[in-house]
Design an enzyme around this catalytic site. Structure first.
Site, short mmCIF file in Angstrom:
data_model
loop_
_atom_site.label_atom_id
_atom_site.label_comp_id
_atom_site.label_asym_id
_atom_site.label_seq_id
_atom_site.Cartn_x
_atom_site.Cartn_y
_atom_site.Cartn_z
N TYR A 116 0.86 -1.18 0.00
CA TYR A 116 0.00 0.00 0.00
C TYR A 116 0.90 1.23 0.00
O TYR A 116 1.69 1.41 0.92
CB TYR A 116 -0.91 0.02 1.23
N HIS A 148 -4.24 -2.49 -7.89
CA HIS A 148 -5.42 -3.23 -7.48
C HIS A 148 -6.57 -2.34 -7.05
O HIS A 148 -7.71 -2.57 -7.43
CB HIS A 148 -5.07 -4.20 -6.35
N HIS A 149 -6.30 -1.36 -6.22
CA HIS A 149 -7.34 -0.35 -5.97
C HIS A 149 -6.71 0.96 -5.52
O HIS A 149 -5.55 1.00 -5.11
CB HIS A 149 -8.44 -0.83 -5.01
N HIS A 220 -3.09 0.42 -3.80
CA HIS A 220 -2.80 -0.96 -3.42
C HIS A 220 -2.20 -1.66 -4.63
O HIS A 220 -2.84 -1.79 -5.66
CB HIS A 220 -4.11 -1.63 -2.97
N HIS A 302 -17.16 -0.35 3.40
CA HIS A 302 -15.73 -0.59 3.60
C HIS A 302 -15.45 -1.44 4.83
O HIS A 302 -15.85 -1.10 5.95
CB HIS A 302 -15.00 0.76 3.73
N HIS A 304 -12.20 -4.72 5.99
CA HIS A 304 -10.88 -5.24 5.59
C HIS A 304 -10.99 -6.74 5.30
O HIS A 304 -12.03 -7.23 4.91
CB HIS A 304 -9.84 -4.90 6.66
N MET A 377 -12.33 -2.76 9.95
CA MET A 377 -13.16 -1.56 9.90
C MET A 377 -14.59 -1.97 9.61
O MET A 377 -14.84 -3.08 9.13
CB MET A 377 -12.67 -0.59 8.82
#
EC number: 1.14.17.-
Length: 528
Positions: A116, A148-149, A220, A302, A304, A377
């Site tokens: 990240y 990836h994002h 990411h 959102h 994880h 999260m």
């Protein structure tokens, strides 16, 4: 033909043929198949198609299907997460629309599976108000599977430009403190996603004192083969205009305040957490700013890596309204804003619950709320208009009653260390509360009892304005509302008339396209 796989991964022809070919074309490079299927077929060998994420698995062989059925695909296969009922809204922009890029410069990608990377940027200085009307990814050619994002966060405005000097790995102990002020997601893109267009009457405001001045780009990178020497220059492109739209867009973060007081025991096939955007917070903020309410047009859910499902529930005067958004098959690696089919109004005195479902069967220790992907999260980001001065509407569950569950009697006061230290009983003496929770012998029975307790605990209200200012309600204690838990979805109706089922006679059409080198004929199969 309609096939399915059984528990032994054997491909079987389905007795109930629910997929209907509409069009097919083949040339030397492509096979294109277009077909339709009912959303709910009532076939035990089919998955119902809902607004949740679907893992579409594709495979092909170079030879057509013979009498013996499809041949094994070898390495000609892949998977892709898609939200089939929530496609991107594409809007054609004039080529003359100006834009600016927030793009990483020569980021060295480590030879490890997941990285990240965080980099702060300063928004260009405008002499007058602008509206961002579209955001799209800028992916370096050849890096389509590496990036990836991407998440874009709004940061505190009280910095100087020294924070822009260098990027850093996100969630790293040595990460610059400035990065920690960047908490509100203003845009999200995930692999396979397209750009995001704001509705024609809404734009993201730039250039006024209330608007973002500094933003954090989080990328990411996924490098499963540990390639060395990769350098990336990817990011986002923001299209903007001085042709100001009627409303400014705002973002509210709702759910569980990210903290160690969000606890998930190990070894649990299912554990639920709730974050409350309380009626007290929405009452105070909306009455002061917009008594007629705000209108939500998109939501990002959102969590994880332990996250399996998320739902944003909406209540008014104790009655449950239509859920703002849900994803019963959450994929951490596929996160993007879901457009609402119809805008939904939130009024003063409404309340929202972000309901998250986790699986920690593969974990031997507690999972804590936190920034790392191994932490958890439970958040919803609401895109809405008109913008009001409310950035966070969240809650924290009481920690002392959680500790009483494992037998803690007393902690050392005043609290001078973090995490704080336990005084009694003897088996936990001088342990941090985190170590005590990990020392407790968790089994499924205890986990279920603990889950029931946590969902009933009083919560501390978070009700924040921009730049860390607070509404007066912040810090008060509230009881979670009495609602049905967990959410009970309406049963799926199949074989009924369109009047009794909103989805009947609404076949889903998919366009599947495979690229194959060479000019051989081939068989294709697809499962979802």
């Amino acid at each position: 033909q309609d096939y399915f796989t059984n528990a032994n991964r054997e491909l079987k022809k389905d007795a109930q043929q629910d997929y209907h070919l509409e069009y097919a074309m083949e040339n030397s490079t492509h096979t294109i198949i277009e077909f339709t299927r009912e959303l709910h077929t009532c076939d035990v060998n089919d998955k119902s198609i809902t607004e949740s994420t679907v893992r579409v698995i594709w495979a092909y062989h170079h030879e057509d299907v013979g009498e013996a059925g499809p041949k094994y695909h070898d390495s000609n296969r892949g998977t892709k997460s898609l939200r089939l009922l929530n496609p991107e809204k594409t809007s054609m922009l004039s080529t003359a629309v100006p834009y600016f890029d927030l793009v990483n410069q020569d980021v060295p990608i480590p030879n490890k599976g997941t990285t990240y990377w965080c980099q702060m940027f300063k928004i260009p200085v405008f002499q007058e108000k602008h509206h961002v009307i579209k955001v799209e990814p800028v992916i370096q050619r050849g890096h389509e599977s590496l990036v990836h994002h991407i998440l874009l966060y709004q940061c505190s405005s009280s910095f100087n430009d020294s924070v822009l000097d260098y990027g850093h790995e996100c969630y790293h102990p040595n990460m610059p403190d400035a990065f920690l002020t960047c908490e509100t997601v203003i845009f999200a893109w995930a692999i396979g996603g397209e750009g995001f267009s704001y509705p024609p009457h809404v734009g993201l405001s730039l250039g006024t004192p209330l608007d973002p001045r500094y933003v954090l780009l989080e990328v990411h990178y996924d490098n499963p083969t540990y390639k060395e020497g990769l350098i990336d220059n990817s990011g986002l492109r923001l299209f903007h205009t001085t042709d100001i739209r009627k409303y400014d867009a705002g973002v509210i973060e709702a759910g569980l305040w990210v903290s160690l007081f969000h606890t998930i025991p190990p070894g649990m096939p299912e554990f639920r957490s709730e974050g409350h955007c309380t009626l007290e917070c929405l009452e105070e903020a909306l009455e002061a700013e917009k008594p007629s309410g705000i209108h939500v047009f998109a939501v990002l859910l959102h969590a994880h890596l332990a996250g399996r499902g998320i739902r944003l529930r909406h209540f008014r005067k104790g009655e449950e309204m239509r859920s703002l958004a849900y994803d019963d098959d959450f994929d951490f690696n596929f996160q993007e804003f879901q457009y609402l089919k119809e805008e939904q109004t939130i009024l003063p005195g409404d309340n929202l619950i972000t309901e998250c479902r986790y699986n920690t069967k593969d974990r031997a220790r507690m999972t804590w709320g936190g920034l790392s992907t191994r932490n958890e999260m439970c958040l919803s980001y609401l895109l809405y208009y008109p913008r009001i001065n409310l950035t966070r509407c969240a809650s924290i569950p009481d920690i002392m009653e959680q500790l009483q569950f494992i037998g803690v009697k007393e902690i050392y006061r005043p609290v001078t260390t973090w995490p704080f230290i336990i005084k009694s009983p003897k088996q936990y003496k001088n342990l941090s509360f985190m170590d005590a929770m990990n020392k407790f012998k968790w089994a499924k029975k205890e986990g279920l009892s603990f889950n029931k307790l946590v969902l009933s605990l009083p919560v501390n209200v978070r009700c924040s304005k921009t730049d860390n200012a607070e509404w007066s309600i912040q810090g008060m204690t509230a009881l979670p509302p009495h609602v049905e838990r967990p959410y009970k979805a309406e049963p799926l109706v199949c074989g009924a008339s369109s009047s009794s089922s909103p989805h009947r006679n609404h076949p889903l059409e998919l366009l599947i396209c495979f690229t194959v080198l060479g000019s051989m004929t081939r068989s294709t199969h697809l499962w979802s």
